[in-house]
Design a protein around this motif. Sequence first.
Motif, mmCIF file in Angstrom:
data_model
loop_
_atom_site.group_PDB
_atom_site.id
_atom_site.type_symbol
_atom_site.label_atom_id
_atom_site.label_comp_id
_atom_site.label_asym_id
_atom_site.label_seq_id
_atom_site.Cartn_x
_atom_site.Cartn_y
_atom_site.Cartn_z
ATOM 1 N N ALA A 272 0.837 -1.206 0.000
ATOM 2 C CA ALA A 272 0.000 0.000 0.000
ATOM 3 C C ALA A 272 0.868 1.251 0.000
ATOM 4 O O ALA A 272 0.589 2.217 -0.704
ATOM 5 N N LYS B 68 -1.179 4.076 -1.686
ATOM 6 C CA LYS B 68 -2.543 3.924 -1.188
ATOM 7 C C LYS B 68 -2.582 3.948 0.338
ATOM 8 O O LYS B 68 -3.589 3.605 0.934
ATOM 9 N N ALA B 69 -1.481 4.326 0.961
ATOM 10 C CA ALA B 69 -1.442 4.339 2.427
ATOM 11 C C ALA B 69 -1.738 5.727 2.955
ATOM 12 O O ALA B 69 -1.548 6.724 2.328
#
Length: 83
Positions: free
Chosen positions: A77, A82-83
């Motif tokens: 991620a 996407k973190a």
Amino acid sequence: FESVEEYEKVKGKYVVNAELLTHAPQTIPGTPNKNSFVVMHPLPRVDEISTDIDQDPRAAYFRQMENGMFVRMALLALVLGKA
């Protein structure tokens, strides 16, 4: 191992099983954690760990595997933004 033959010579000779764990301490004196002795393994197991210790509280390899999965998911991620 440098060769398959070398691996085959020792395959199955060293197995952690319930009988072997009867000689291991349930706890290690002087440590704060009551279950300070643990059995860890990177999995998948071949012949190294018998299934008869899967329910032993000292068997940590399934927790180890699950925690590793979460770390890999977090790293992916992070790398993918996407973190």
